[in-house]
Design a protein around this motif. Structure first.
Motif, PDB file in Angstrom:
ATOM      1  N   PHE A 234       0.899  -1.274  -0.146  1.00 49.88           N
ATOM      2  CA  PHE A 234       0.050  -0.116   0.288  1.00 49.88           C
ATOM      3  C   PHE A 234       0.588   0.976  -0.450  1.00 49.88           C
ATOM      4  O   PHE A 234       0.336   2.168   0.594  1.00 49.88           O
ATOM      5  CB  PHE A 234      -0.795  -0.061   1.192  1.00 49.88           C
ATOM      6  CG  PHE A 234      -1.557  -1.487   0.663  1.00 49.88           C
ATOM      7  CD1 PHE A 234      -3.139  -1.587   0.246  1.00 49.88           C
ATOM      8  CD2 PHE A 234      -2.024  -2.414   1.578  1.00 49.88           C
ATOM      9  CE1 PHE A 234      -3.955  -2.113   0.483  1.00 49.88           C
ATOM     10  CE2 PHE A 234      -2.494  -3.320   1.987  1.00 49.88           C
ATOM     11  CZ  PHE A 234      -3.270  -3.811   1.930  1.00 49.88           C
TER      12      PHE A 234
ATOM     13  N   ARG B 150       1.036   3.636   3.379  1.00 53.85           N
ATOM     14  CA  ARG B 150       0.247   3.994   3.791  1.00 53.85           C
ATOM     15  C   ARG B 150      -1.408   3.114   4.431  1.00 53.85           C
ATOM     16  O   ARG B 150      -1.120   2.148   3.675  1.00 53.85           O
ATOM     17  CB  ARG B 150      -0.960   4.778   2.803  1.00 53.85           C
ATOM     18  CG  ARG B 150      -0.208   5.966   2.364  1.00 53.85           C
ATOM     19  CD  ARG B 150      -0.740   6.952   1.020  1.00 53.85           C
ATOM     20  NE  ARG B 150      -2.132   7.238   1.158  1.00 53.85           N
ATOM     21  CZ  ARG B 150      -2.931   7.092   0.526  1.00 53.85           C
ATOM     22  NH1 ARG B 150      -2.791   6.848  -0.543  1.00 53.85           N
ATOM     23  NH2 ARG B 150      -4.206   7.091   1.076  1.00 53.85           N
ATOM     24  N   ILE B 151      -1.868   2.891   5.505  1.00 50.98           N
ATOM     25  CA  ILE B 151      -2.360   2.901   6.636  1.00 50.98           C
ATOM     26  C   ILE B 151      -3.508   2.217   6.088  1.00 50.98           C
ATOM     27  O   ILE B 151      -4.204   1.401   6.011  1.00 50.98           O
ATOM     28  CB  ILE B 151      -2.180   2.504   7.913  1.00 50.98           C
ATOM     29  CG1 ILE B 151      -2.483   1.333   8.718  1.00 50.98           C
ATOM     30  CG2 ILE B 151      -2.854   3.335   8.279  1.00 50.98           C
ATOM     31  CD1 ILE B 151      -2.010   1.552  10.010  1.00 50.98           C
ATOM     32  N   ALA B 152      -4.740   3.764   5.391  1.00 47.29           N
ATOM     33  CA  ALA B 152      -5.712   3.712   5.481  1.00 47.29           C
ATOM     34  C   ALA B 152      -5.868   2.370   4.514  1.00 47.29           C
ATOM     35  O   ALA B 152      -7.308   2.311   4.705  1.00 47.29           O
ATOM     36  CB  ALA B 152      -6.036   5.617   5.321  1.00 47.29           C
ATOM     37  N   PRO B 153      -5.385   2.632   3.251  1.00 48.80           N
ATOM     38  CA  PRO B 153      -5.782   1.943   2.422  1.00 48.80           C
ATOM     39  C   PRO B 153      -5.695   0.131   3.087  1.00 48.80           C
ATOM     40  O   PRO B 153      -7.053   0.034   2.202  1.00 48.80           O
ATOM     41  CB  PRO B 153      -4.950   2.047   0.952  1.00 48.80           C
ATOM     42  CG  PRO B 153      -4.145   3.438   1.309  1.00 48.80           C
ATOM     43  CD  PRO B 153      -4.219   3.643   2.881  1.00 48.80           C
ATOM     44  N   LEU B 154      -5.364  -0.186   3.822  1.00 49.97           N
ATOM     45  CA  LEU B 154      -5.642  -1.417   4.234  1.00 49.97           C
ATOM     46  C   LEU B 154      -7.168  -1.729   5.111  1.00 49.97           C
ATOM     47  O   LEU B 154      -8.165  -2.369   4.196  1.00 49.97           O
ATOM     48  CB  LEU B 154      -3.983  -1.708   4.674  1.00 49.97           C
ATOM     49  CG  LEU B 154      -4.123  -2.989   5.237  1.00 49.97           C
ATOM     50  CD1 LEU B 154      -2.535  -3.422   6.183  1.00 49.97           C
ATOM     51  CD2 LEU B 154      -4.913  -3.178   6.271  1.00 49.97           C
ATOM     52  N   VAL B 155      -7.396  -0.897   5.574  1.00 54.21           N
ATOM     53  CA  VAL B 155      -8.792  -0.302   6.454  1.00 54.21           C
ATOM     54  C   VAL B 155      -9.378  -0.550   5.145  1.00 54.21           C
ATOM     55  O   VAL B 155     -10.260  -1.024   5.555  1.00 54.21           O
ATOM     56  CB  VAL B 155      -8.410   0.249   7.621  1.00 54.21           C
ATOM     57  CG1 VAL B 155      -9.782   0.509   8.129  1.00 54.21           C
ATOM     58  CG2 VAL B 155      -7.311   0.320   8.307  1.00 54.21           C
ATOM     59  N   SER B 156      -9.112   0.625   4.360  1.00 53.72           N
ATOM     60  CA  SER B 156     -10.271   0.614   3.595  1.00 53.72           C
ATOM     61  C   SER B 156     -10.557  -0.617   2.892  1.00 53.72           C
ATOM     62  O   SER B 156     -11.518  -0.752   2.489  1.00 53.72           O
ATOM     63  CB  SER B 156      -9.392   1.834   2.814  1.00 53.72           C
ATOM     64  OG  SER B 156     -10.698   1.821   1.575  1.00 53.72           O
ATOM     65  N   GLY B 157      -9.826  -1.647   2.469  1.00 55.50           N
ATOM     66  CA  GLY B 157     -10.241  -2.757   1.559  1.00 55.50           C
ATOM     67  C   GLY B 157     -10.510  -3.587   2.490  1.00 55.50           C
ATOM     68  O   GLY B 157     -11.711  -4.414   1.712  1.00 55.50           O
TER      69      GLY B 157
END
Lengths: 124, 124
Positions: free
Chosen positions: B87, B90-97
């Motif tokens: 990612f 960036r950590i948000a895309p992981l959570v977003s997934g």
DNA sequence: AATTATAGATTACAAGCGTAGTCTTAAGTT
DNA sequence: AACTTAAGACTACGCTTGTAATCTATAATT
């Protein structure tokens, strides 16, 4: 699930940027980041085909490659796997670890808030 | 950073549960989850020592093992690594997934909110 | 003291991986 | 048509990993 090595993933990742693409195009894209020999990348392409991660069509004596799996699907499965292994399947401890070691920026926080926000809207 | 294979991590993880511990204790702990032969675990212990991930003291003809690295440190580094690879850091895309594929529970959301909350308190 | 059991050390071995080099053949060039 | 490239196929090779089996030496037992 298809298991990819690091190097294989990097090659597939170069294809995901834009596809279909030829081997030369993939090699070109990778040349910025990696010091890989052309032959190395071709070996990896072959292994990816064998693993079912991508296919190709012939065009003269070249192959035109296309991924068989989507990046989002692959990274989601890897993420689940990762979080299962290291954090017993819970995502917050991962984020918390980042927070504790000062790895989070205000932007990360804003993005996370948005993800949460969207999730909550979706629940209603 | 020390690089551990999956199997090595699992052995170290069994030691992190409670240490110092003898090989037999570790083998006992792993017996619930894994179908590993005792010899296999001893091999892995040896490799972990060689990699500097743990040490031991002699006690009679047994070794008493202790980790040289902390779980939180190791998982943080692995997490950074993972998020960088998949990612772009960036950590948000992981959570977003996770959110998009319905992998988040209300509990996860609450925990994430708390992490964000704590982070913000810490900024003031 | 002699014998046995067992802890750790050493050895094993196939599969996967990173990293290419060589072989073959068809496409491009003269 | 003959010759030369260059694309993909095949081969290579040392290292790591998973998964133990065998060897060795010492502690425990008789």
């Amino acid at each position: 699930m298809i298991e990819l090595s690091k190097a294989e993933f990097d090659v597939l990742d170069a294809l995901w940027i834009n596809y279909p693409a030829t081997a030369s195009q993939i090699i070109e894209r990778l040349s910025d980041d990696k010091q890989w020999h052309e032959k190395t990348i071709k070996t990896l392409l072959g292994r990816l085909v064998k693993k079912g991660a991508l296919t190709f069509e012939k065009d003269g004596r070249q192959y035109i490659y296309m991924p068989c799996i989507e990046r989002a699907d692959y990274t989601l499965k890897e993420s689940q796997n990762f979080i299962e292994r290291f954090f017993s399947g819970r995502i917050a401890p991962l984020v918390s670890g980042f927070a504790k070691s000062e790895q989070l920026s205000q932007q990360d926080i804003n993005e996370l808030k948005k993800v949460i926000d969207d999730w909550e809207k979706n629940q209603k």
